[in-house]
Motif scaffolding. Sequence first.
Motif, PDB file in Angstrom:
ATOM      1  N   HIS A  99       1.010  -1.224  -0.003  1.00 20.37           N
ATOM      2  CA  HIS A  99      -0.033   0.045   0.073  1.00 20.37           C
ATOM      3  C   HIS A  99       0.643   1.231  -0.011  1.00 20.37           C
ATOM      4  N   HIS A 100       0.425   2.345  -0.721  1.00 18.48           N
ATOM      5  CA  HIS A 100       1.085   3.544  -0.724  1.00 18.48           C
ATOM      6  C   HIS A 100       1.675   4.135   0.680  1.00 18.48           C
TER       7      HIS A 100
ATOM      8  N   PRO B  63      -3.353   1.827  -3.431  1.00 15.25           N
ATOM      9  CA  PRO B  63      -3.708   3.166  -2.849  1.00 15.25           C
ATOM     10  C   PRO B  63      -3.661   3.098  -1.431  1.00 15.25           C
ATOM     11  N   ALA B  64      -3.368   4.424  -0.766  1.00 14.76           N
ATOM     12  CA  ALA B  64      -3.072   4.359   0.607  1.00 14.76           C
ATOM     13  C   ALA B  64      -4.233   4.220   1.337  1.00 14.76           C
ATOM     14  N   ARG B  65      -3.811   3.515   2.706  1.00 13.85           N
ATOM     15  CA  ARG B  65      -5.103   3.242   3.551  1.00 13.85           C
ATOM     16  C   ARG B  65      -4.760   3.956   4.867  1.00 13.85           C
TER      17      ARG B  65
ATOM     18  N   MET C  15      -6.616  10.411  -2.000  1.00 11.04           N
ATOM     19  CA  MET C  15      -5.704  11.457  -2.377  1.00 11.04           C
ATOM     20  C   MET C  15      -6.249  12.235  -3.649  1.00 11.04           C
ATOM     21  N   ALA C  16      -6.604  11.382  -4.590  1.00  8.03           N
ATOM     22  CA  ALA C  16      -7.329  12.039  -5.898  1.00  8.03           C
ATOM     23  C   ALA C  16      -8.424  12.755  -5.569  1.00  8.03           C
TER      24      ALA C  16
ATOM     25  N   GLN D 110      -3.276  15.103   3.834  1.00  5.60           N
ATOM     26  CA  GLN D 110      -3.462  15.396   2.195  1.00  5.60           C
ATOM     27  C   GLN D 110      -2.370  16.528   1.954  1.00  5.60           C
ATOM     28  N   LEU D 111      -2.300  17.627   2.853  1.00  5.80           N
ATOM     29  CA  LEU D 111      -1.378  18.844   2.145  1.00  5.80           C
ATOM     30  C   LEU D 111      -0.002  18.204   1.933  1.00  5.80           C
TER      31      LEU D 111
END
Length: 498
Positions: free
Chosen positions: A88-89, A109-111, A117-118, A306-307
């Motif tokens: 995972h990411h 994808p991240a978990r 994120m998209a 997210q940032l």
Amino acid sequence: MHWLFGDQLGPHFLAPDGAGPGRGTPVLMIEARSVFRRRRFHRAKAHLVLSAMRHRAAELGERVTYVRADTYREGLDRVARGRPVTVHHPTSYAALRLVRSLPGVTVGPARGFLVPMADFASWADGHGGRRLRQEDFYHWVRRGHELLMDGGQPAGGRWNLDHDNREPPPRETASLPVGRPYRPREDEIDEEVRHDLDRWERDGDVSFVGRDGPRLFPATRGEALRALQRFVEHRLATFGPYEDAMLAADPVMSHSLLSSSLNLGLLDPAECVERAEAAWRAGRAPLNSVEGFVRQVAGWREYVWQLYWYFGEDYRRSNRLRHTAPLPGWWSDLDADAVRANCLRTVLAQVRDTGWTHHIPRLMVLGSHALQRGWDPAAVTDWFHRCFVDGYDWVMVPNVVGMSQYADGGRMTTKPYTSGGAYVHRMSDLCGGCAYRPGDRTGDHACPYTAGYWAFLDRHRDRLAGNHRVSRPVRQLDRLTDLDEVRAWERSRGDGPP
């Protein structure tokens, strides 16, 4: 094989859903000594991470291949031998570069977060990509996940109850009358970890700061769930009003102590906020406390994550205030006993002894001092990363570069978060018995925070004069009759402990 990093330890990182490993997929975990050799981590943090990894490996049993190697690359080469590997990411740019450079590794994808994120990138791009205020994001997450919502409106009619959560600590007691936080019991795995860390230090292979033991934070999913339950049932109700307050003898107060469990991946943020909301709807906790906790997890934690990715890797090098002073040795070594200022001595000792203190001491005591002293924000970020049990690259880059050190010039926050001693005096009992007086900015008893605050504003007055949130104190500079003395203090202060 599916590769689990040391901060991907909960069941949601092995849940099959088309983007993750299938049931029964062999699991790989790599304990890389080079991670601890590159940086001087807090001893308690190293202990917690290794304990959590080894406990997870014990739970997975024969399904896991647990490799102790010098580097991740070496460990992967030793085991995978050309087999395809999924992961995972990861949670840092360095780890992402690594996994993308390895042949046969597929990054999923991240978990462990609420918003893909998209989706965040689309939301941010829709806001022009610049003024991405946390409050706007928080409303969006609440709506999208139906958190504390009554129909299309926020529960109670207001999105943010922060105004109700700024109470100073009660003056008649040294600690809040609240149930104790959950504390785990160490076992043979912890004993093995401590033995290994002792050996590494004796061999001169690695070096740590701070003190270790006994372990204060969960290292297993079961411990983390018990910590969450204890918080929701016995501590959440009193969390809100005093979440910004500080007490010397009670560093924990009503805080959840769940950040390390969330950041190790032992807890999922959705289960945390949903349990808190359920407590409010059942009448077991007031709305202001529940909203404050939900805002920390679904608002701030999610926003910081997210940032970190949206702003890009160059964001860590932001230094709009051009602060370049190195961290002094007493700070890097957590030498609290060398400090006279009671607030800083107390908080630095908390970090030394536990690797943790809550968000207000981090921001308004530690971060504020670093900002006033003009220390290099990259070095300050690295220090927070290494010295806190819940510190990771994605956590500390936005929190320190953006919020604490204002090094991005306001891209993340609307003002520098620093103050004079009056704030610390109002929100804590830390000024009692101090060698300094919070109201004095000059003289023998001048508070280093009060003098430092005015010196900081004076040093950056041209940049800050146009900031509506601090323009008033900047204008006051010219009315200070002792400004020359403050400047003299600034020139003579050196890098010694206050």
